[in-house]
Scaffold this motif. Structure first.
Motif: not given
Ligand code: IPM
Ligand code: MG
Length: 360
Positions: A82-92
């Motif tokens: 889910p979006v809130n656990r994806r890798p991209e969350r790291g940079v956000l």
């Protein structure tokens, strides 16, 4: 001693960051700047090793550093999350936690790359603009956010919230006007005032803030029109100021003006350490092949020296070295051109830049 947190991340991230560290080390030696590097995990690599895209140790490393050099995050292995656990969350999360609200994305076409762009020479020759993207507000972070049952009981609804406060708009607008002061003194503020309430406030606050900067010429443009003008007449732009989502989209479009997204660096600035990353993603399809263009990350390292360490001469030396290497005809596959160019890999491109810094 300046401390730099190095977060390679996923996909091509480690390859491009390795070259940028080599370049920083060389520039540091040449200009007498003592640099210390410490690596941290982020993104998918951190999900695999620590169960979260931004482990607390990585965040504290960043907080304790003078600047952060960042690669890229994401990849097909983590696409199911889910979006809130994806890798991209790291940079956000890093952007949010460190208050990195001002994202500078300079779009400059190196003269020798004019034929690497799919766009016509007479349109793009001499392009030099600064995309300034607000980075910690808008749709990316607004609450409520998530997938919830639809009120009519039929299925679900996905919700994102587009919020901007006066304070958020004012502080990014000031950065924009200040940057314009040091450039060609023009600022174009981009919004969607004909539809969005957040844009109505955006335009009003930017207009009010402009009174503090009487020598800057301000104009406003709707985002759909801006996406067209960027391709039709890119040289009309000096500083382009816009909110988070519009800036994300317009900067990928503007990348084509510079020949390749592999050429575009960025700086994300706030009140603490700055974060420097290429604007491209993790490109998992070409990871580990020594073909990715490291120049976006190398140019981000130059921005790091300029903005976080105030080492203008070293920053300019890196940029001049990149320019010379391109003029000499060396190209990674993304900027390959017919004719007298030499195809090189990622590491070789890094070596060429280093050699040029040493000689330059
Ligand atoms: C960028 C990227 C990121 C963004 C992704 C990786 C979350 O596209 O820096 O432009 O959307 O901001
Ligand atoms: Mg993007």
């Amino acid at each position: 001693m300046a401390k730099i947190a190095v977060l390679p991340g996923d996909g091509v991230g480690p390859e491009v960051v390795r070259e940028a560290v080599k370049v920083l080390t060389t520039a540091g030696a040449r200009f007498g700047i003592a640099l210390e590097f410490e690596e941290g995990i982020v993104g998918g690599a951190a999900i695999d090793r620590a169960g979260t895209p931004l482990p607390p140790e990585t965040l504290s490393l960043c907080r304790a550093s003078d600047a952060i050099l960042f690669g890229a995050v994401g990849g097909p292995m983590w696409d199911g999350l889910p979006v809130n656990r994806r890798p991209e969350r790291g940079v956000l999360l890093l952007r949010k936690e460190l208050g990195l609200y001002a994202n500078l994305r300079p779009i400059r076409l190196f003269a020798s790359l004019v034929d690497a762009s799919p766009l016509k020479r007479e349109i793009i020759e001499g392009v030099d603009l600064m995309m300034l993207r607000e980075l910690t507000g808008g749709l990316y972070f607004g609450e409520p956010k998530g997938i919830i049952p639809a009120p009519d009981g039929k299925g679900e609804q996905g919700v994102d919230t587009l919020i901007y406060t006066t304070h958020e708009i004012e502080r990014i607008a000031r950065v924009g006007f200040q940057i314009a002061t040091q450039r060609r003194k023009r600022l174009t503020s981009v919004d969607k005032v004909n539809v969005l309430a957040s844009s109505e406030l955006w335009r009003r606050v930017v207009t009010e803030t402009a009174t503090e900067f009487p020598d800057i010429e301000l104009d406003h443009m709707l985002v759909d029109n801006c996406s067209m003008q960027l391709i039709r007449d890119p040289r009309r732009f000096d500083v382009v100021l816009t909110e988070n989502t519009f800036g994300d989209i317009l900067s990928d479009e503007a990348a084509m003006l510079a020949g390749s997204i592999g050429m575009l660096p960025s700086a994300s600035l706030g009140d603490g350490p700055g974060l420097y990353e290429p604007i491209h993603g993790s490109a998992p399809d070409i990871a580990g092949q020594d073909t990715v263009n490291p120049l976006a990350t190398i140019l981000s390292a130059a921005m790091l020296l300029r903005h976080s360490l105030h080492q203008e001469a070293a920053a300019a030396a890196i940029e001049a070295a990149v320019s010379r290497v391109l003029e000499a005809g060396y190209r990674t596959p993304d900027i390959r051109q017919p004719g007298r160019t030499v195809l090189v890999g990622t590491a070789q491109m890094g070596d060429l830049v280093i050699e040029s810094i040493r000689k330059g």
